[in-house]
Design a protein around this motif. Structure first.
Motif, PDB file in Angstrom:
ATOM      1  N   UNK A 158       0.824  -1.207   0.000  1.00  0.00           N
ATOM      2  CA  UNK A 158       0.000   0.000   0.000  1.00  0.00           C
ATOM      3  C   UNK A 158       0.860   1.260   0.000  1.00  0.00           C
ATOM      4  N   UNK A 159       1.897   1.276   0.844  1.00  0.00           N
ATOM      5  CA  UNK A 159       2.770   2.459   0.928  1.00  0.00           C
ATOM      6  C   UNK A 159       3.487   2.711  -0.392  1.00  0.00           C
ATOM      7  N   UNK A 160       3.985   1.654  -1.000  1.00  0.00           N
ATOM      8  CA  UNK A 160       4.687   1.821  -2.276  1.00  0.00           C
ATOM      9  C   UNK A 160       3.745   2.290  -3.370  1.00  0.00           C
ATOM     10  N   UNK A 161       2.509   1.831  -3.338  1.00  0.00           N
ATOM     11  CA  UNK A 161       1.553   2.246  -4.357  1.00  0.00           C
ATOM     12  C   UNK A 161       1.150   3.701  -4.168  1.00  0.00           C
ATOM     13  N   UNK A 162       0.846   4.098  -2.940  1.00  0.00           N
ATOM     14  CA  UNK A 162       0.468   5.487  -2.676  1.00  0.00           C
ATOM     15  C   UNK A 162       1.619   6.418  -3.021  1.00  0.00           C
ATOM     16  N   UNK A 163       2.835   6.032  -2.646  1.00  0.00           N
ATOM     17  CA  UNK A 163       4.002   6.845  -2.989  1.00  0.00           C
ATOM     18  C   UNK A 163       4.119   7.004  -4.500  1.00  0.00           C
ATOM     19  N   UNK A 164       3.975   5.896  -5.228  1.00  0.00           N
ATOM     20  CA  UNK A 164       4.069   5.954  -6.680  1.00  0.00           C
ATOM     21  C   UNK A 164       2.999   6.833  -7.300  1.00  0.00           C
ATOM     22  N   UNK A 165       1.791   6.823  -6.748  1.00  0.00           N
ATOM     23  CA  UNK A 165       0.710   7.650  -7.271  1.00  0.00           C
ATOM     24  C   UNK A 165       1.035   9.132  -7.156  1.00  0.00           C
ATOM     25  N   UNK A 166       1.558   9.529  -6.002  1.00  0.00           N
ATOM     26  CA  UNK A 166       1.886  10.945  -5.805  1.00  0.00           C
ATOM     27  C   UNK A 166       3.133  11.323  -6.581  1.00  0.00           C
ATOM     28  N   UNK A 167       4.131  10.461  -6.546  1.00  0.00           N
ATOM     29  CA  UNK A 167       5.415  10.767  -7.173  1.00  0.00           C
ATOM     30  C   UNK A 167       5.288  10.924  -8.684  1.00  0.00           C
ATOM     31  N   UNK A 168       4.484  10.090  -9.329  1.00  0.00           N
ATOM     32  CA  UNK A 168       4.482  10.093 -10.795  1.00  0.00           C
ATOM     33  C   UNK A 168       3.220  10.723 -11.383  1.00  0.00           C
ATOM     34  N   UNK A 169       2.021  10.117 -11.294  1.00  0.00           N
ATOM     35  CA  UNK A 169       0.863  10.745 -11.950  1.00  0.00           C
ATOM     36  C   UNK A 169       0.503  12.132 -11.425  1.00  0.00           C
ATOM     37  N   UNK A 170       0.513  12.305 -10.100  1.00  0.00           N
ATOM     38  CA  UNK A 170       0.158  13.625  -9.558  1.00  0.00           C
ATOM     39  C   UNK A 170       1.187  14.668  -9.977  1.00  0.00           C
ATOM     40  N   UNK A 171       2.460  14.328  -9.883  1.00  0.00           N
ATOM     41  CA  UNK A 171       3.497  15.287 -10.294  1.00  0.00           C
ATOM     42  C   UNK A 171       3.370  15.650 -11.767  1.00  0.00           C
TER      43      UNK A 171
END
Length: 302
Positions: A158-171
Motif C-alpha cells: 500500500x505504501x509503495x503504491x500510494x508513494x508511486x501515485x503521488x510521485x508520478x501521476x500527480x506530479x
C-alpha cells in the motif's frame, strides 16, 4: 490544488482552449534550447578521443536532441498535447517504478490507470484536484492490499503504491495544470541536470564542495548543487521566467529528485530504472528531478 489559483508566471490557460504557452514564451524557449543543443552538439562532436566519457556524452546529446522537440512540441499544442505528454511519460515511468519495487499486478493496474486518469482530470476538471482527491488516491492505493487481506506485505504494498501515485501521476499533472510555467520548469530542470554534472566534474574533486550530499548518492556533491543553481537561474532568465520562488522550487527539485530516485533504486538493488534510454538508463532516471520540481511548483503556485 485549485485551478482558480494564479500561475506564478501569470500565463495559465486561455479561456476556451488555445495554446498552452504563449507564442512569445514558446518561441523564446525553442530558441534557447536550439542554441544550447547546437553548441552542445559541436562540443561533443569535437571532443578528443582521450576524453573518457566521450561516447557517453554523445549518447546523451542524441537523447536530448530527440527529447527536446517532443517536450516543446507537446506543450505548444495546448491542453491535448500536455495531457498526451503527461500520460505517455506517466505510463512508462510507473511501469519502471512498479518493476523496481516488485508491485503485484493489481497495484500495477492502479498505477497505470492513474497515469492516464490524473492528467485527464487535470485537463477536464482541474478544480477537482484538491485535498479530497488526494485522499481518494490514498484509499485507491491501499485498496488492493486491503481486499486481498495481505497481512505480511500489505502495508508495504500500500505504501509503495500510494508513494508511486503521488510521485508520478500527480506530479506529471503539473504539465497540464501549470500553463507557461511547465515549459519553464522543464527547460530549467534539463539545464540544471547538465549544470550539476559540469559543477561536480569541475569543482567536485577536492575541497569543501567535494563533500557528498548524501550516502544515497556519493557522486552527488555540493559542487553539483552549485552548478545546478547557476544553470537553473540562467535557464529561467533566458526564457524570461526567473523569480526567486520558481528558481528555488526548480533547484530543490533537481537536488531532491535525484536523491529520491537513488533511495528507491538502492532499496530495489538496481543501478538504473531501465536500459532503453541511451545515456541515461530508464525514463525515471531522466525525469526524477522534473517530477519533484513540478510537484513543488504546484504547491507554491496553485
Amino acid at each position: 490544488m485549485s485551478a482558480g489559483g494564479g500561475f506564478l508566471m501569470g500565463g495559465g490557460f486561455p479561456v476556451g482552449g488555445g495554446f498552452l504557452a504563449g507564442e512569445v514564451a514558446a518561441g523564446r524557449a525553442a530558441a534557447v534550447v536550439a542554441v544550447v543543443l547546437g553548441a552542445g552538439g559541436i562540443a561533443v562532436a569535437t571532443l578528443p578521443s582521450r576524453v573518457r566519457m566521450r561516447a557517453e556524452l554523445r549518447r546523451r546529446w542524441r537523447t536530448w536532441a530527440l527529447a527536446a522537440p517532443v517536450f516543446l512540441g507537446a506543450l505548444f499544442l495546448g491542453h491535448g498535447g500536455a495531457f498526451a505528454l503527461a500520460a505517455g511519460l506517466g505510463a512508462v515511468a510507473v511501469g519502471e517504478y512498479a518493476r523496481m519495487v516488485a508491485l503485484p499486478r493489481a497495484e500495477r493496474a492502479v498505477l497505470y490507470g492513474a497515469a492516464v486518469a490524473v492528467p485527464a482530470l487535470a485537463w477536464a476538471a482541474p478544480g477537482a484536484l484538491g485535498l479530497p482527491f488526494l485522499g481518494g488516491l490514498f484509499l485507491v492505493g491501499a485498496l488492493a492490499a486491503l481486499v486481498s487481506g495481505d497481512a505480511e506485505q500489505g502495508f508495504t504494498r500500500a505504501c509503495r503504491t500510494v508513494f508511486g501515485l503521488v510521485w508520478i501521476p500527480v506530479s506529471l499533472s503539473g504539465l497540464v495544470l501549470l500553463g507557461d510555467t511547465a515549459l519553464a520548469v522543464g527547460i530549467a530542470v534539463a539545464f540544471g541536470d547538465v549544470g550539476a554534472w559540469c559543477g561536480g566534474t569541475a569543482l567536485g574533486r577536492k575541497g569543501p564542495l567535494a563533500r557528498p550530499l548524501s550516502p544515497l548518492s556519493p557522486n552527488k556533491t555540493w559542487a553539483g548543487v552549485l552548478g545546478a543553481a547557476l544553470a537553473t537561474a540562467g535557464a529561467l532568465a533566458a526564457v524570461g521566467s526567473f523569480t526567486p520562488v520558481l528558481w528555488a522550487t526548480v533547484l530543490v527539485g533537481c537536488v531532491l529528485g535525484d536523491l529520491l530516485e537513488s533511495m528507491v533504486k538502492r532499496e530495489a538493488g538496481v543501478k538504473d530504472a531501465g536500459t532503453w534510454l541511451p545515456g541515461f538508463g530508464g525514463l525515471l532516471d531522466r525525469v526524477d528531478s522534473l517530477l519533484i520540481a513540478l510537484l513543488l511548483t504546484m504547491v507554491v503556485t496553485l
